[in-house]
Write a protein that holds these residues in place. Structure first.
Motif, PDB file in Angstrom:
ATOM      1  N   UNK A   4       0.817  -1.208   0.000  1.00 14.40           N
ATOM      2  CA  UNK A   4       0.000   0.000   0.000  1.00 14.40           C
ATOM      3  C   UNK A   4       0.853   1.262   0.000  1.00 14.40           C
ATOM      4  N   UNK A   5       1.940   1.253   0.767  1.00 13.10           N
ATOM      5  CA  UNK A   5       2.820   2.419   0.783  1.00 13.10           C
ATOM      6  C   UNK A   5       3.544   2.567  -0.559  1.00 13.10           C
ATOM      7  N   UNK A   6       3.897   1.449  -1.177  1.00 13.74           N
ATOM      8  CA  UNK A   6       4.509   1.494  -2.500  1.00 13.74           C
ATOM      9  C   UNK A   6       3.545   2.111  -3.520  1.00 13.74           C
ATOM     10  N   UNK A   7       2.281   1.686  -3.473  1.00 12.34           N
ATOM     11  CA  UNK A   7       1.285   2.236  -4.396  1.00 12.34           C
ATOM     12  C   UNK A   7       1.016   3.708  -4.096  1.00 12.34           C
ATOM     13  N   UNK A   8       1.043   4.077  -2.835  1.00  5.17           N
ATOM     14  CA  UNK A   8       0.846   5.472  -2.452  1.00  5.17           C
ATOM     15  C   UNK A   8       1.987   6.345  -2.999  1.00  5.17           C
TER      16      UNK A   8
END
Length: 478
Positions: A4-8
């Motif tokens: 999720x942090x990568x996608x963010x």
């Protein structure tokens, strides 16, 4: 893996790309061209980026995620950045669009276009502006000017940084990024003003500057810088190509009055010595082919600066120069600029460390018990860093060999095949023979263009993020 942090993080950089696309759209409107290719792309990229940044994620970002997301971001930005080219109908296939934008973002300057002058000015502006964005690094731009993406931002900077060691200018990563970009913008403004004073039109001066300070090499003229016939502009561009081949920390040290630290840089001295020796040999080698000493000297300095900085501009067809001069230019393609610069290649610091490691190994043959430490700038370099340098060299030449193998399927000469692979992997742009300074990459097959595009991305990311991105173990949960 913190997906999720990568996608963010990916969402933040897509938002940045959408903002950057507003500038070429404005250029299209100013010159009364069709702005829809940019408008469509802004809508697609902007909406996707806005959706991704809404994700809630834990703020734990470590090396594995950092290296993986850097490789993923450069690939995704290129895939979407090619859309304006595709919507404009100026390119025959999406593969050509992808090759061109990857060449821009990675500051390679290789092109599949046989004629650039007939293209809309907005499209040419995006082509050059994309290289300016990629010059300092997409993620450094993101950290400097957009809200925090969360996590350990230093991990992202280390993953995208060029050279064997990544150092912050100041303790805070975001502030370091802003300082770097302020220096970058200052150099850009200075060159635009200088080129305008020297007689170049504002639009041409702007896109030429974008391609110079990022050492990208895209020109809006078919014959590159030679089309203008302005020696003053050639001198200005030569100076800025060399300046942007230096570690940007050098400018920060000069601005803060630490001249002694600058003069003590082993890499800086090695780079300047390499440029001086190469220029001297090439000048003497090509002088019999010129009627004017000044023209021979200017062409020598320009082409040496262009190749060692991996910019790719040209004022002469060096593919027609004597073999000795061509060989030295090929060596400069391998060498590249300094670590922490916008230049490509192996980087002078790595080559210098390899030479010193070689010297240490030779001394150990005659003095097995001697303790010899490899130093850089008077400081001992730890063995982990030296091992990383060895791994980098190994991976670089293995990837170069693999790229040559795939491209050789097209049946071009050995010179064309090998120089095309090297020019893309080292982010130099022009090679020799068919892909020389007066040639292009249009004759290659779709497979070769995709392969060379991936080589450009791997070269810009300096191997490791790309390798980690493709490693299955990276994507396991634990």
């Amino acid at each position: 893996m913190n997906y999720k942090l990568m996608l963010r993080t990916l969402g933040r950089t897509l938002q940045l790309e959408a903002l950057c696309l507003l500038l070429p759209m404005m250029v299209s409107l100013i010159y009364r061209e069709d702005p829809r290719p940019f408008f469509y792309t802004i809508c697609i990229v902007g909406v996707l980026g806005s959706l991704l940044v809404r994700l809630k994620a834990r703020p734990d970002f470590y090396s594995r995620e950092g290296f993986a997301v850097v490789g993923l971001i450069w690939l995704v930005l290129s895939l979407f950045g090619a859309l304006p080219f595709w919507f404009s109908d100026c390119f025959s296939s999406y593969v050509d669009c992808f090759f061109e934008i990857v060449s821009g973002f990675t500051t390679t300057g290789a092109s599949i276009l046989t004629a650039v002058e007939p293209l809309p000015r907005g499209i040419l502006f995006w082509r050059s502006f994309s290289s300016w964005i990629g010059g300092m690094g997409v993620l450094i731009f993101t950290l400097a000017f957009l809200p925090k993406v969360g996590g350990r931002t230093q991990v992202l900077v280390q993953a995208e940084a060029t050279g064997p060691v990544s150092n912050k200018l100041v303790p805070k990563t975001a502030l370091s990024a802003r300082i770097l970009y302020l220096i970058y913008i200052a150099l850009t403004v200075l060159e635009i003003l200088a080129l305008c004073i020297a007689g170049m039109p504002l639009y041409d001066a702007s896109v030429t500057t974008f391609a110079t300070v990022c050492t990208g090499g895209f020109s809006v003229m078919n014959a590159s810088i030679a089309s203008y016939g302005l020696p003053a502009c050639e001198i200005i561009i030569t100076i800025f190509m060399l300046l942007c081949s230096l570690n940007f920390a050098v400018f920060f040290l000069l601005l803060t009055g630490r001249l002694r630290q600058v003069l003590g840089s082993d890499e800086l001295r090695f780079f300047l010595l390499s440029v001086a020796i190469a220029s001297g040999i090439i000048f003497l080698n090509i002088l019999p082919n010129y009627d004017s000493i000044s023209r021979a000297l200017l062409d020598t300095l320009f082409q040496v600066s262009s190749v060692v900085s991996t910019t790719g501009f040209s004022t002469a067809n060096f593919a027609l120069w004597p073999t000795l001069s061509q060989f030295i230019l090929v060596l400069l393609m391998f060498l590249g600029g300094c670590a922490g610069s916008t230049a490509g290649g192996l980087k002078c610091s790595r080559v210098l460390l390899m030479l010193r490691c070689g010297n240490r190994s030779m001394r150990r043959l005659s003095h097995p018990r001697a303790v010899k430490v490899v130093k850089l700038d008077g400081k001992a370099v730890d063995e982990d860093t030296l091992n990383t340098v060895f791994v980098f060299f190994t991976c670089f030449f293995l990837i170069l060999g693999g790229t040559c193998l795939i491209v050789s399927l097209d049946g071009f000469s050995l010179t064309t095949t090998c120089s095309a692979a090297l020019a893309c992997l080292s982010n130099t742009g022009p090679g020799l023979d068919v892909v020389g300074p007066m040639g292009n990459f249009s004759a290659f097959s779709a497979l070769s263009k995709v392969t060379l595009s991936l080589a450009m991305l791997i070269g810009r990311l300096e191997v490791f993020p790309s390798r980690i991105l493709l490693q299955p173990a990276t994507w396991r949960k634990n």
